[in-house]
Write a protein that holds these residues in place. Structure first.
Motif, PDB file in Angstrom:
ATOM      1  N   MET A   1       0.829  -1.208   0.000  1.00  0.00           N
ATOM      2  CA  MET A   1       0.000   0.000   0.000  1.00  0.00           C
ATOM      3  C   MET A   1       0.872   1.272   0.000  1.00  0.00           C
ATOM      4  O   MET A   1       0.629   2.210  -0.704  1.00  0.00           O
ATOM      5  N   GLY A  26      -2.599 -10.970   1.185  1.00  0.00           N
ATOM      6  CA  GLY A  26      -2.856  -9.529   1.023  1.00  0.00           C
ATOM      7  C   GLY A  26      -2.050  -8.908  -0.100  1.00  0.00           C
ATOM      8  O   GLY A  26      -1.084  -8.180   0.145  1.00  0.00           O
ATOM      9  N   SER A  28      -2.900  -6.568  -2.443  1.00  0.00           N
ATOM     10  CA  SER A  28      -3.127  -5.122  -2.585  1.00  0.00           C
ATOM     11  C   SER A  28      -2.446  -4.594  -3.851  1.00  0.00           C
ATOM     12  O   SER A  28      -2.581  -5.179  -4.914  1.00  0.00           O
ATOM     13  N   ASN A  31       3.040  -4.337  -3.298  1.00  0.00           N
ATOM     14  CA  ASN A  31       4.328  -3.882  -2.743  1.00  0.00           C
ATOM     15  C   ASN A  31       5.194  -5.038  -2.273  1.00  0.00           C
ATOM     16  O   ASN A  31       6.382  -5.110  -2.581  1.00  0.00           O
ATOM     17  N   THR A  32       4.560  -5.948  -1.503  1.00  0.00           N
ATOM     18  CA  THR A  32       5.337  -7.093  -1.011  1.00  0.00           C
ATOM     19  C   THR A  32       5.603  -8.072  -2.151  1.00  0.00           C
ATOM     20  O   THR A  32       6.661  -8.703  -2.196  1.00  0.00           O
ATOM     21  N   ASP A  53      -6.009 -12.117  -2.124  1.00  0.00           N
ATOM     22  CA  ASP A  53      -6.615 -10.893  -1.564  1.00  0.00           C
ATOM     23  C   ASP A  53      -8.128 -10.978  -1.753  1.00  0.00           C
ATOM     24  O   ASP A  53      -8.582 -11.530  -2.760  1.00  0.00           O
ATOM     25  N   VAL A  54      -8.894 -10.427  -0.814  1.00  0.00           N
ATOM     26  CA  VAL A  54     -10.354 -10.384  -1.009  1.00  0.00           C
ATOM     27  C   VAL A  54     -10.736  -9.389  -2.085  1.00  0.00           C
ATOM     28  O   VAL A  54     -11.817  -9.472  -2.664  1.00  0.00           O
ATOM     29  N   ALA A  78      -9.804 -14.380  -2.574  1.00  0.00           N
ATOM     30  CA  ALA A  78     -10.297 -15.266  -1.508  1.00  0.00           C
ATOM     31  C   ALA A  78     -10.091 -14.589  -0.161  1.00  0.00           C
ATOM     32  O   ALA A  78      -9.329 -13.625  -0.041  1.00  0.00           O
ATOM     33  N   ASP A  79     -10.798 -15.109   0.822  1.00  0.00           N
ATOM     34  CA  ASP A  79     -10.618 -14.638   2.192  1.00  0.00           C
ATOM     35  C   ASP A  79      -9.558 -15.528   2.837  1.00  0.00           C
ATOM     36  O   ASP A  79      -9.652 -16.755   2.770  1.00  0.00           O
ATOM     37  N   LEU A  80      -8.569 -14.908   3.471  1.00  0.00           N
ATOM     38  CA  LEU A  80      -7.474 -15.696   4.066  1.00  0.00           C
ATOM     39  C   LEU A  80      -7.964 -16.617   5.181  1.00  0.00           C
ATOM     40  O   LEU A  80      -7.265 -17.549   5.563  1.00  0.00           O
ATOM     41  N   ASN A  97       2.230  -9.531   4.881  1.00  0.00           N
ATOM     42  CA  ASN A  97       2.691  -8.221   5.329  1.00  0.00           C
ATOM     43  C   ASN A  97       1.557  -7.205   5.405  1.00  0.00           C
ATOM     44  O   ASN A  97       0.846  -6.981   4.422  1.00  0.00           O
ATOM     45  N   TYR A  98       1.423  -6.584   6.547  1.00  0.00           N
ATOM     46  CA  TYR A  98       0.452  -5.496   6.761  1.00  0.00           C
ATOM     47  C   TYR A  98      -0.966  -5.914   6.375  1.00  0.00           C
ATOM     48  O   TYR A  98      -1.737  -5.110   5.842  1.00  0.00           O
ATOM     49  N   THR A  99      -1.315  -7.154   6.604  1.00  0.00           N
ATOM     50  CA  THR A  99      -2.626  -7.652   6.188  1.00  0.00           C
ATOM     51  C   THR A  99      -3.418  -8.236   7.351  1.00  0.00           C
ATOM     52  O   THR A  99      -4.640  -8.106   7.389  1.00  0.00           O
ATOM     53  N   SER A 102      -5.799  -5.996   8.895  1.00  0.00           N
ATOM     54  CA  SER A 102      -6.952  -5.750   8.032  1.00  0.00           C
ATOM     55  C   SER A 102      -7.944  -6.926   8.125  1.00  0.00           C
ATOM     56  O   SER A 102      -9.157  -6.721   8.211  1.00  0.00           O
TER      57      SER A 102
HETATM   58  C1  LIG Z   1      -2.521  -2.959   3.748  1.00  0.00           C
HETATM   59  S1  LIG Z   1      -3.015  -3.996   2.442  1.00  0.00           S
HETATM   60  C2  LIG Z   1      -1.683  -5.103   2.158  1.00  0.00           C
HETATM   61  C3  LIG Z   1      -0.432  -4.488   1.775  1.00  0.00           C
HETATM   62  C4  LIG Z   1       0.589  -5.369   1.104  1.00  0.00           C
HETATM   63  N1  LIG Z   1       0.640  -6.729   1.609  1.00  0.00           N
HETATM   64  C5  LIG Z   1       1.937  -4.707   1.304  1.00  0.00           C
HETATM   65  O1  LIG Z   1       2.843  -5.298   1.886  1.00  0.00           O
HETATM   66  O2  LIG Z   1       2.059  -3.545   0.897  1.00  0.00           O
HETATM   67  C6  LIG Z   1      -4.158  -5.106   3.181  1.00  0.00           C
HETATM   68  C7  LIG Z   1      -4.832  -5.987   2.145  1.00  0.00           C
HETATM   69  O3  LIG Z   1      -5.508  -7.030   2.832  1.00  0.00           O
HETATM   70  C8  LIG Z   1      -6.671  -7.346   2.101  1.00  0.00           C
HETATM   71  N2  LIG Z   1      -7.561  -8.085   2.995  1.00  0.00           N
HETATM   72  C9  LIG Z   1      -8.259  -7.613   4.050  1.00  0.00           C
HETATM   73  N3  LIG Z   1      -8.939  -8.598   4.650  1.00  0.00           N
HETATM   74  C10 LIG Z   1      -8.663  -9.730   3.961  1.00  0.00           C
HETATM   75  C11 LIG Z   1      -9.064 -11.095   4.107  1.00  0.00           C
HETATM   76  N4  LIG Z   1      -9.888 -11.464   5.081  1.00  0.00           N
HETATM   77  N5  LIG Z   1      -8.597 -11.994   3.220  1.00  0.00           N
HETATM   78  C12 LIG Z   1      -7.768 -11.608   2.203  1.00  0.00           C
HETATM   79  N6  LIG Z   1      -7.345 -10.333   2.031  1.00  0.00           N
HETATM   80  C13 LIG Z   1      -7.778  -9.414   2.901  1.00  0.00           C
HETATM   81  C14 LIG Z   1      -7.190  -5.986   1.661  1.00  0.00           C
HETATM   82  O4  LIG Z   1      -8.069  -6.110   0.557  1.00  0.00           O
HETATM   83  C15 LIG Z   1      -5.884  -5.266   1.324  1.00  0.00           C
HETATM   84  O5  LIG Z   1      -5.572  -5.368  -0.049  1.00  0.00           O
END
Ligand SMILES: C[S@@+](CC[C@H](N)C(=O)[O-])C[C@H]1O[C@@H](n2cnc3c(N)ncnc32)[C@H](O)[C@@H]1O
Length: 254
Positions: A1, A26, A28, A31-32, A53-54, A78-80, A97-99, A102
């Motif tokens: 992000m 995740g 997004s 980035n990762t 990613d969802v 998909a949902d993790l 990372n950073y997910t 969320s």
């Molecule tokens: C902050 S971003 C990830 C950033 C990325 N991994 C990075 O390192 O820059 C968080 C991501 O998690 C995804 N997300 C949120 N809840 C989720 C879930 N339950 N299953 C899968 N992805 C999910 C969001 O759609 C978003 O794209």
């Protein structure tokens, strides 16, 4: 992000992705995914990556940019917390990372995701998590922009009855991981550097959400107050260019 500087050395120490199946949690903006692709190119590794990613809105651009870097690249909506399309004991490394914060916007869902991570990892497989610290665990004076920005975003989300990310304290995360069976858990805290321009975009998006739906709050002072707060912070960001945030990495084995 965001353009984020991670604690690269700790994250990659002892990790090879050569000939491995990797799950990224995740995707997004990728980035990762970029970071993993860089490592793969630098080391000449052949890696299969499933990135989940969802929200699939960035899949096309990520695929276009990175398809050739991987032995195989699968982007999957998909949902993790439910990875039933991946069989148990099949993945070598998971990078998330950073997910998790969320996923954790809905109570217990992060635990369900961690349970899925454990199920799909091979015995001896590795889980690498990077997350920001919870706002309540940090002295806000030390991270002024980060702290103000998060408080504004979360407050607007609450006012608009929207779910918002919930950072997890590393000690709590370690305990849950240990309960689920993960072992050899290692942690490092670090200061990440966040690009102010990207951070501002997200802040502005939340401000727009508030302005557009201001009627349903029926209090124009509240809306005006938040708009003023947001704009002041955006101005400060413009002078700062980048700011730091408290973060941590947790690594563990199955
Ligand atoms: C902050 S971003 C990830 C950033 C990325 N991994 C990075 O390192 O820059 C968080 C991501 O998690 C995804 N997300 C949120 N809840 C989720 C879930 N339950 N299953 C899968 N992805 C999910 C969001 O759609 C978003 O794209």
């Amino acid at each position: 992000m965001y353009k984020i500087t991670t604690a690269d050395k700790f994250l990659w120490e002892g990790i090879s992705l050569d000939g491995k199946l990797v799950l990224e949690g995740g995707t997004s903006w990728g980035n990762t995914t970029d970071l993993i692709a860089e490592k793969i190119s630098a080391n000449g590794w052949k890696t299969r990556l499933i990135s989940v990613d969802v929200d699939e809105s960035h899949f096309a651009e990520v695929e276009e940019r990175l398809r050739d870097k991987f032995h195989e690249l699968i982007l999957r909506k998909a949902d993790l917390s439910n990875l039933d399309f991946i069989s148990q004991n099949s993945v070598d490394v998971i990078i998330c990372n950073y997910t998790l914060s969320s996923v954790n916007q809905f109570p217990f869902r992060a635990i369900k995701a961690l349970k899925e991570f454990y199920r799909i990892l091979k015995p001896g497989g590795k889980l690498l998590i990077t997350e920001e610290m919870p706002i309540w665990a940090v002295e806000s004076r030390d991270y002024e922009y980060w702290s103000k920005r998060l408080r504004i975003i979360k407050s607007i989300s609450v006012l608009k009855a929207m779910a918002h990310f919930n950072e997890i304290h590393p000690q709590d995360l370690e305990e849950v991981m240990s309960t689920l069976g993960f072992k050899d858990i290692l942690r490092q805290e670090f200061k990440e550097i966040i690009d102010a321009e990207m951070a501002t975009k997200f802040l502005d998006k939340r401000k727009q959400t508030l302005i557009k739906g201001q009627d349903d709050l029926q209090n124009e002072h509240l809306t005006k107050g938040f708009v003023e707060l947001t704009e002041k912070l955006v101005e400060a960001f413009e002078n700062a260019k980048e700011f730091s945030a408290p973060a941590y990495i947790i690594k563990a084995d199955k």
